[in-house]
Design a protein around this motif. Structure first.
Motif, PDB file in Angstrom:
ATOM      1  N   GLY A 107      19.705 -24.073  27.453  1.00 52.44           N
ATOM      2  CA  GLY A 107      19.150 -23.520  26.223  1.00 52.44           C
ATOM      3  C   GLY A 107      17.876 -22.744  26.456  1.00 52.44           C
ATOM      4  N   GLN A 108      16.873 -23.034  25.594  1.00 49.04           N
ATOM      5  CA  GLN A 108      15.605 -22.302  25.660  1.00 49.04           C
ATOM      6  C   GLN A 108      14.800 -22.634  26.913  1.00 49.04           C
ATOM      7  OE1 GLN A 108      13.519 -23.124  22.008  1.00 49.04           O
ATOM      8  NE2 GLN A 108      14.839 -21.774  20.777  1.00 49.04           N
ATOM      9  N   THR A 109      15.070 -23.779  27.510  1.00 47.68           N
ATOM     10  CA  THR A 109      14.329 -24.176  28.719  1.00 47.68           C
ATOM     11  C   THR A 109      15.090 -23.838  30.000  1.00 47.68           C
ATOM     12  OG1 THR A 109      15.285 -26.403  28.651  1.00 47.68           O
ATOM     13  CG2 THR A 109      13.193 -26.052  27.481  1.00 47.68           C
ATOM     14  N   GLN A 110      16.165 -23.091  29.874  1.00 44.78           N
ATOM     15  CA  GLN A 110      16.964 -22.754  31.062  1.00 44.78           C
ATOM     16  C   GLN A 110      16.189 -21.803  31.961  1.00 44.78           C
ATOM     17  OE1 GLN A 110      21.279 -21.990  30.736  1.00 44.78           O
ATOM     18  NE2 GLN A 110      20.873 -20.006  31.744  1.00 44.78           N
ATOM     19  N   THR A 111      16.285 -22.051  33.253  1.00 43.18           N
ATOM     20  CA  THR A 111      15.589 -21.227  34.244  1.00 43.18           C
ATOM     21  C   THR A 111      16.150 -19.808  34.255  1.00 43.18           C
ATOM     22  OG1 THR A 111      15.264 -23.193  35.617  1.00 43.18           O
ATOM     23  CG2 THR A 111      14.971 -21.042  36.690  1.00 43.18           C
ATOM     24  N   GLN A 112      15.255 -18.837  34.265  1.00 39.86           N
ATOM     25  CA  GLN A 112      15.668 -17.441  34.347  1.00 39.86           C
ATOM     26  C   GLN A 112      16.044 -17.107  35.788  1.00 39.86           C
ATOM     27  OE1 GLN A 112      12.635 -14.609  33.346  1.00 39.86           O
ATOM     28  NE2 GLN A 112      13.907 -12.838  33.880  1.00 39.86           N
ATOM     29  N   VAL A 113      17.262 -16.592  35.968  1.00 39.88           N
ATOM     30  CA  VAL A 113      17.704 -16.167  37.286  1.00 39.88           C
ATOM     31  C   VAL A 113      18.173 -14.716  37.196  1.00 39.88           C
ATOM     32  CG1 VAL A 113      18.347 -18.487  38.040  1.00 39.88           C
ATOM     33  CG2 VAL A 113      20.044 -17.053  36.883  1.00 39.88           C
TER      34      VAL A 113
ATOM     35  N   GLY B 103       5.197  -0.176  46.489  1.00 35.71           N
ATOM     36  CA  GLY B 103       3.824  -0.563  46.154  1.00 35.71           C
ATOM     37  C   GLY B 103       3.631  -2.028  45.872  1.00 35.71           C
ATOM     38  N   ASN B 104       4.685  -2.847  45.965  1.00 32.80           N
ATOM     39  CA  ASN B 104       4.522  -4.275  45.681  1.00 32.80           C
ATOM     40  C   ASN B 104       5.682  -5.077  46.270  1.00 32.80           C
ATOM     41  OD1 ASN B 104       5.773  -2.782  43.205  1.00 32.80           O
ATOM     42  ND2 ASN B 104       6.612  -4.856  43.115  1.00 32.80           N
ATOM     43  N   TYR B 105       5.463  -6.391  46.331  1.00 34.38           N
ATOM     44  CA  TYR B 105       6.492  -7.325  46.792  1.00 34.38           C
ATOM     45  C   TYR B 105       7.600  -7.386  45.749  1.00 34.38           C
ATOM     46  CZ  TYR B 105       8.583 -11.916  47.818  1.00 34.38           C
ATOM     47  OH  TYR B 105       9.447 -12.960  48.080  1.00 34.38           O
ATOM     48  N   ASN B 106       8.856  -7.284  46.193  1.00 33.63           N
ATOM     49  CA  ASN B 106       9.964  -7.287  45.234  1.00 33.63           C
ATOM     50  C   ASN B 106      11.124  -8.187  45.661  1.00 33.63           C
ATOM     51  OD1 ASN B 106      11.159  -5.803  47.297  1.00 33.63           O
ATOM     52  ND2 ASN B 106      10.998  -3.847  46.224  1.00 33.63           N
ATOM     53  N   PHE B 107      10.820  -9.173  46.530  1.00 36.91           N
ATOM     54  CA  PHE B 107      11.865 -10.126  46.925  1.00 36.91           C
ATOM     55  C   PHE B 107      11.811 -11.338  45.975  1.00 36.91           C
ATOM     56  CE2 PHE B 107      13.828 -12.994  50.283  1.00 36.91           C
ATOM     57  CZ  PHE B 107      15.054 -12.363  50.254  1.00 36.91           C
ATOM     58  N   TYR B 108      12.503 -12.407  46.326  1.00 36.63           N
ATOM     59  CA  TYR B 108      12.613 -13.564  45.436  1.00 36.63           C
ATOM     60  C   TYR B 108      11.279 -14.270  45.226  1.00 36.63           C
ATOM     61  CZ  TYR B 108      17.704 -13.308  45.403  1.00 36.63           C
ATOM     62  OH  TYR B 108      19.006 -12.903  45.218  1.00 36.63           O
ATOM     63  N   ARG B 109      11.130 -14.838  44.041  1.00 29.27           N
ATOM     64  CA  ARG B 109       9.947 -15.617  43.672  1.00 29.27           C
ATOM     65  C   ARG B 109      10.366 -16.775  42.770  1.00 29.27           C
ATOM     66  NH1 ARG B 109       7.203 -10.575  41.214  1.00 29.27           N
ATOM     67  NH2 ARG B 109       8.708  -9.691  42.663  1.00 29.27           N
ATOM     68  N   VAL B 110       9.545 -17.823  42.809  1.00 30.73           N
ATOM     69  CA  VAL B 110       9.793 -19.027  42.007  1.00 30.73           C
ATOM     70  C   VAL B 110       8.578 -19.282  41.132  1.00 30.73           C
ATOM     71  CG1 VAL B 110      10.126 -21.539  42.069  1.00 30.73           C
ATOM     72  CG2 VAL B 110      11.352 -20.055  43.687  1.00 30.73           C
ATOM     73  N   GLY B 111       8.813 -19.634  39.876  1.00 28.59           N
ATOM     74  CA  GLY B 111       7.725 -19.952  38.960  1.00 28.59           C
ATOM     75  C   GLY B 111       7.923 -21.308  38.298  1.00 28.59           C
ATOM     76  N   ILE B 112       6.865 -22.124  38.305  1.00 22.85           N
ATOM     77  CA  ILE B 112       6.895 -23.449  37.672  1.00 22.85           C
ATOM     78  C   ILE B 112       5.686 -23.568  36.762  1.00 22.85           C
ATOM     79  CG2 ILE B 112       6.907 -25.948  38.057  1.00 22.85           C
ATOM     80  CD1 ILE B 112       8.054 -25.441  40.836  1.00 22.85           C
ATOM     81  N   THR B 113       5.912 -23.965  35.522  1.00 22.55           N
ATOM     82  CA  THR B 113       4.823 -24.105  34.542  1.00 22.55           C
ATOM     83  C   THR B 113       4.026 -25.377  34.813  1.00 22.55           C
ATOM     84  OG1 THR B 113       6.239 -25.290  32.984  1.00 22.55           O
ATOM     85  CG2 THR B 113       6.198 -22.878  32.818  1.00 22.55           C
ATOM     86  N   PRO B 114       2.793 -25.467  34.294  1.00 24.01           N
ATOM     87  CA  PRO B 114       1.973 -26.662  34.523  1.00 24.01           C
ATOM     88  C   PRO B 114       2.623 -27.969  34.051  1.00 24.01           C
ATOM     89  CG  PRO B 114       0.605 -24.884  33.707  1.00 24.01           C
ATOM     90  CD  PRO B 114       2.014 -24.411  33.595  1.00 24.01           C
ATOM     91  N   ASP B 115       3.548 -27.894  33.076  1.00 25.35           N
ATOM     92  CA  ASP B 115       4.201 -29.126  32.613  1.00 25.35           C
ATOM     93  C   ASP B 115       5.473 -29.449  33.397  1.00 25.35           C
ATOM     94  OD1 ASP B 115       5.849 -27.121  31.732  1.00 25.35           O
ATOM     95  OD2 ASP B 115       5.774 -27.667  29.611  1.00 25.35           O
ATOM     96  N   GLY B 116       5.734 -28.682  34.493  1.00 24.06           N
ATOM     97  CA  GLY B 116       6.844 -29.027  35.370  1.00 24.06           C
ATOM     98  C   GLY B 116       8.164 -28.344  35.047  1.00 24.06           C
ATOM     99  N   GLN B 117       8.182 -27.303  34.232  1.00 21.90           N
ATOM    100  CA  GLN B 117       9.423 -26.604  33.929  1.00 21.90           C
ATOM    101  C   GLN B 117       9.660 -25.499  34.963  1.00 21.90           C
ATOM    102  OE1 GLN B 117       9.513 -24.627  30.117  1.00 21.90           O
ATOM    103  NE2 GLN B 117      11.357 -23.467  30.645  1.00 21.90           N
ATOM    104  N   TRP B 118      10.898 -25.482  35.490  1.00 24.35           N
ATOM    105  CA  TRP B 118      11.255 -24.414  36.429  1.00 24.35           C
ATOM    106  C   TRP B 118      11.488 -23.156  35.606  1.00 24.35           C
ATOM    107  CZ3 TRP B 118      15.979 -24.714  40.318  1.00 24.35           C
ATOM    108  CH2 TRP B 118      15.912 -23.607  41.204  1.00 24.35           C
ATOM    109  N   LYS B 119      10.514 -22.252  35.624  1.00 21.66           N
ATOM    110  CA  LYS B 119      10.506 -21.100  34.732  1.00 21.66           C
ATOM    111  C   LYS B 119      11.462 -20.000  35.189  1.00 21.66           C
ATOM    112  CE  LYS B 119       8.598 -18.992  31.120  1.00 21.66           C
ATOM    113  NZ  LYS B 119       8.696 -19.546  29.748  1.00 21.66           N
TER     114      LYS B 119
END
Length: 254
Positions: A142-148, A232-248
Motif C-alpha cells: 500500500g502506501q508504505t510500499q517501497t519504491q522500486v 554530472g551526478n551518480y545515477n546507479f542504485y541507491r537505498v533510502g530508509i526513514t528515521p522510523d525504519g521504513q524502507w523508502k
C-alpha cells in the motif's frame, strides 16, 4: 737704337703669348672648377631627395638607401566573434562568498536511530540468503510500499526483471554492495528526512578523493563512471530508509 726697338718688340710678343696662354688655360680650368663646386653643392640635395623617395624622372629607388628603423610592426587584435554581455560582478561576488555546504559522510551504523539500523540489517540478511522472496515482507504494501524502479504492482517481480538473471541474484548482490558503503542523512530536520546509501548520491563526482573513487568502483565500472561524469551526478542504485525504519526506496537513476 734699332737693337733696342727689336728687343722691345720681342718682349711684347712674349708677353702677348704668355697672356694668351694664361687666358686659354684659365678658360679650360674654370668650367671644370665650377662643375666640381656645383656637384659638391648638389650632394646634400641629392641625398635628401634619395631619402624622400624615388627619382621623379626615372622612378628608380637608390639601392643603397635603407628605410628608417621604425620598430616591429604592430598587428591589431581582431574583435571577438561572440560579444558576451557584461556580468554583474556584484552578484557574482555574493555568490562566490557562499561556499557549498560540505556533505557529512556517515559510516558508523551504531550511531544512527535503532529502527534505521534494524531495517538495514534485515535487508542485508535477506539479500545475503540468495532468496529474493525474503525481501517481500520488508518491501511493505500500500502506501508504505517501497519504491522500486519500474513501478510494477509486485516489487519482487520488478526487482527480478531488473536483474541480469531470472532468480534475481544479481540485484541482491547490488543491494549488498550499496548497503556496505558509507551513507548520508538527507533533508535533515525536515519531515522528508532519509538515510541514503551510498553517499555518492549527495557528493559531486569531481570532489571524490582517490579512496572514495575506489568505493565507487566497487559498484560501477570505469565506463559507468565516465557516463556519470558527463551527466554530472551518480545515477546507479541507491537505498533510502526513514528515521522510523521504513524502507523508502531502492531505485536507480538521477
Amino acid at each position: 737704337m734699332k737693337r733696342q726697338l727689336s728687343a722691345n718688340r720681342t718682349r711684347a710678343v712674349r708677353l702677348s703669348a704668355l697672356l694668351l696662354a694664361s687666358v686659354f688655360a684659365t678658360s679650360l680650368l674654370l668650367p671644370h672648377s665650377a662643375l666640381a663646386l656645383s656637384e659638391l653643392k648638389q650632394l646634400p640635395a641629392e641625398t635628401s631627395q634619395d631619402k624622400a623617395g624615388p627619382d621623379k624622372k626615372t622612378g628608380d629607388v637608390p639601392e643603397d638607401d635603407e628605410p628608417a628603423d621604425e620598430g616591429p610592426m604592430q598587428i591589431p587584435m581582431p574583435d571577438p566573434l561572440v560579444h558576451k554581455p557584461a556580468r554583474d560582478t556584484k552578484s557574482d561576488s555574493v555568490e562566490d562568498q557562499t561556499p557549498a555546504e560540505p556533505v557529512e559522510v556517515l559510516s558508523d551504523v551504531s550511531k544512527i536511530p535503532e529502527p534505521v539500523a534494524r531495517m538495514r540489517e534485515l535487508i542485508v540478511e535477506a539479500a545475503a540468503s540468495g532468496d529474493i522472496e525474503r525481501l517481500r515482507p520488508l518491501l511493505g504494501k500500500g502506501q508504505t510500499q517501497t519504491q522500486v524502479s519500474g513501478n510494477d504492482a509486485d516489487p519482487v517481480e520488478t526487482l527480478k526483471g531488473l536483474s541480469g538473471d531470472p532468480q534475481g541474484i544479481e540485484i541482491l548482490a547490488i543491494l549488498l554492495d550499496v548497503l556496505s558503503t558509507g551513507f548520508v542523512l538527507t533533508e535533515k530536520g525536515t519531515p522528508d528526512e532519509v538515510y541514503v546509501w551510498p553517499y555518492f548520491t549527495e557528493k559531486p563526482l569531481s570532489s571524490l578523493t582517490p579512496p572514495e573513487k575506489v568505493d565507487l568502483f566497487r559498484l560501477v565500472t570505469a565506463g559507468d563512471f565516465a557516463e556519470m561524469e558527463e551527466a554530472g551526478n551518480y545515477n546507479f542504485y541507491r537505498v533510502g530508509i526513514t528515521p522510523d525504519g521504513q524502507w523508502k526506496f531502492f531505485v536507480a537513476g538521477d
